[in-house]
Design an enzyme around this catalytic site. Structure first.
Site, PDB file in Angstrom:
ATOM      1  N   GLY A   1      -3.110   6.579   7.049  1.00  0.00           N
ATOM      2  CA  GLY A   1      -2.303   5.395   6.189  1.00  0.00           C
ATOM      3  C   GLY A   1      -2.340   3.890   6.862  1.00  0.00           C
ATOM      4  O   GLY A   1      -2.590   3.003   6.091  1.00  0.00           O
ATOM      5  N   ASP A   2      -2.411   4.081   8.121  1.00  0.00           N
ATOM      6  CA  ASP A   2      -2.178   2.796   9.032  1.00  0.00           C
ATOM      7  C   ASP A   2      -3.675   2.172   8.986  1.00  0.00           C
ATOM      8  O   ASP A   2      -3.713   0.947   8.969  1.00  0.00           O
ATOM      9  CB  ASP A   2      -1.769   3.070  10.398  1.00  0.00           C
ATOM     10  CG  ASP A   2      -0.341   4.030  10.395  1.00  0.00           C
ATOM     11  OD1 ASP A   2       0.536   3.482   9.829  1.00  0.00           O
ATOM     12  OD2 ASP A   2      -0.213   4.896  11.300  1.00  0.00           O
TER      13      ASP A   2
ATOM     14  N   THR B   1       0.825  -1.468   0.105  1.00  0.00           N
ATOM     15  CA  THR B   1      -0.063   0.243   0.054  1.00  0.00           C
ATOM     16  C   THR B   1       0.709   1.142  -0.109  1.00  0.00           C
ATOM     17  O   THR B   1       0.820   2.209   0.639  1.00  0.00           O
ATOM     18  CB  THR B   1      -0.908  -0.019   1.034  1.00  0.00           C
ATOM     19  OG1 THR B   1      -0.390   0.221   2.487  1.00  0.00           O
ATOM     20  CG2 THR B   1      -1.852  -1.202   1.272  1.00  0.00           C
TER      21      THR B   1
END
Length: 382
Positions: free
Chosen positions: A299-300, A213
């Site tokens: 993002g996590d 990702t």
């Protein structure tokens, strides 16, 4: 609803229909359940005052969940940063995964008081040796069996190489293990980790990953190619596939959305090997509404949700990405509304006010209303 009221008192596990947690202990009408879930052919229903029972042909339900498949755990090892206050790293990943039914073992690569966007922060960094000690403790108890590994931010090459060794060992023990890698290197043309981490990611980490990702900048760093057009993005995703991962999602790009500059473009690509041996490739495009604020931990959260939704839709990247992006949208909108209210009219919210409203978004994490649609760019056979 209807003329008969019973309480749905049995929690289903791996059943062919799903009742949201909000409907538990609410009135349920048996004929409506049958019409809503055709998969319940062969099931039997019974009731007693205040109680409702559903029993499958395999006797999965009825209070006795005897099937090993029904009891199977989905366990994740998440190696990421940790903050005492707020949501970043493991704090952004563990709770949403648990809400969606995953058991999560977390190793905190750092433990900080808060994320580094605040004026002040304090904390400790886990060394490679300390990581090894923790992992050895898990191994000694023979509880190092995982279905997924999730990794995020790391600043040290020796720590990252130790993570690589752990992943290799766990994949050897379970060849079906899925490694989800968020290659946190930088954004907007600037690296925020030491440059010597890049070759470790390129040569050791990415080849092990099943799901990757990166944002646009990270994808460009890993491939050495620049993305200026959609065709460039497709080529970069194919190059990343060649490095190892079967699923690649560019979580953000600078490409222009057909809906205008108020939307962020994300792209995804998945290669699937079918039962007959043929390989299918699908590429998707998503236009995601932008929000005028800087959030930390998104993002996590994205990587964790992609792990969860690709588990539920392993051969349908379009649906997995739609649900992942929709979770993000709901969480961010709720966070922004709260931050603006706390900051007051005409004032920019502070980092503390912009911490993700994760607990408050539990229902959206469990069952996200699809508000982001993905477009299939191409589907091809290989």
């Amino acid at each position: 609803v209807g003329s008969s009221s019973f309480s749905f008192s049995v929690l289903t596990v791996n059943a062919p229909f799903r009742c949201p947690s909000s409907c538990l202990q609410k009135p349920v009408h048996v004929p409506i359940i049958r019409r809503a879930a055709p998969a319940l052919q062969g099931w039997t229903f019974s009731s007693s005052p205040g109680r409702f029972h559903a029993v499958s042909p395999l006797n999965l339900l009825g209070g006795l969940l005897r099937s090993p498949a029904a009891m199977q755990e989905r366990r994740v090892l998440s190696i990421q940063s940790h903050v005492v206050r707020g949501y970043v790293g493991n704090k952004s990943a563990v709770f949403p995964l648990q809400v969606l039914g995953f058991e999560v073992d977390s190793i905190n690569s750092v433990q900080f008081s808060n994320h580094t966007g605040y004026a002040h922060w304090k904390g400790q960094v886990l060394t490679a040796e300390e990581l090894n000690v923790l992992y050895e403790g898990i191994k000694l108890n023979n509880v190092h069996h995982y279905d997924y590994i999730l990794t995020g931010y790391s600043r040290d090459t020796s720590f990252l190489e130790t993570v690589v060794d752990i992943i290799k060992e766990l994949k050897k023990a379970n060849p079906g293990l899925v490694y989800v890698c968020d290659p946190v290197l930088g954004d907007q043309g600037a690296m925020y980790v030491p440059e010597n981490l890049l070759p470790v990611y390129k040569n050791k980490v990415v080849p092990l990953a099943d799901i990757l990702t990166p944002n646009q900048f990270e994808a460009e760093l890993l491939t050495g190619r620049t993305i200026k057009t959609a065709a460039d993005a497709v080529q970069v995703m194919d190059l990343l596939h060649d490095m190892g991962p079967e699923t690649v999602v560019l979580t953000s790009t600078d490409l222009l959305s057909k809906h205008g500059d108020q939307f962020l473009v994300a792209l995804g690509s998945q290669k699937i090997k079918k039962a007959d041996g043929t390989r299918v490739s699908q590429k998707i495009w998503m236009d995601i509404p932008k929000v005028d604020a800087v959030f930390v931990g998104t993002g996590d959260l994205f990587a964790a949700m992609l792990l969860a939704w690709t588990h539920h839709h392993p051969t349908d990247l379009k649906t997995a990405c739609e649900k992942t992006a929709s979770v993000m949208h709901h969480v961010i909108q709720r966070t922004m509304a709260y931050a603006n209210e706390m900051a007051g009219p005409g004032k920019r919210p502070s980092p503390a006010q912009l911490e993700l409203r994760m607990v408050q978004s539990k229902a959206d994490i469990e069952n996200p209303a699809t508000v982001v649609q993905a477009e299939v760019l191409e589907t091809s056979l290989h």
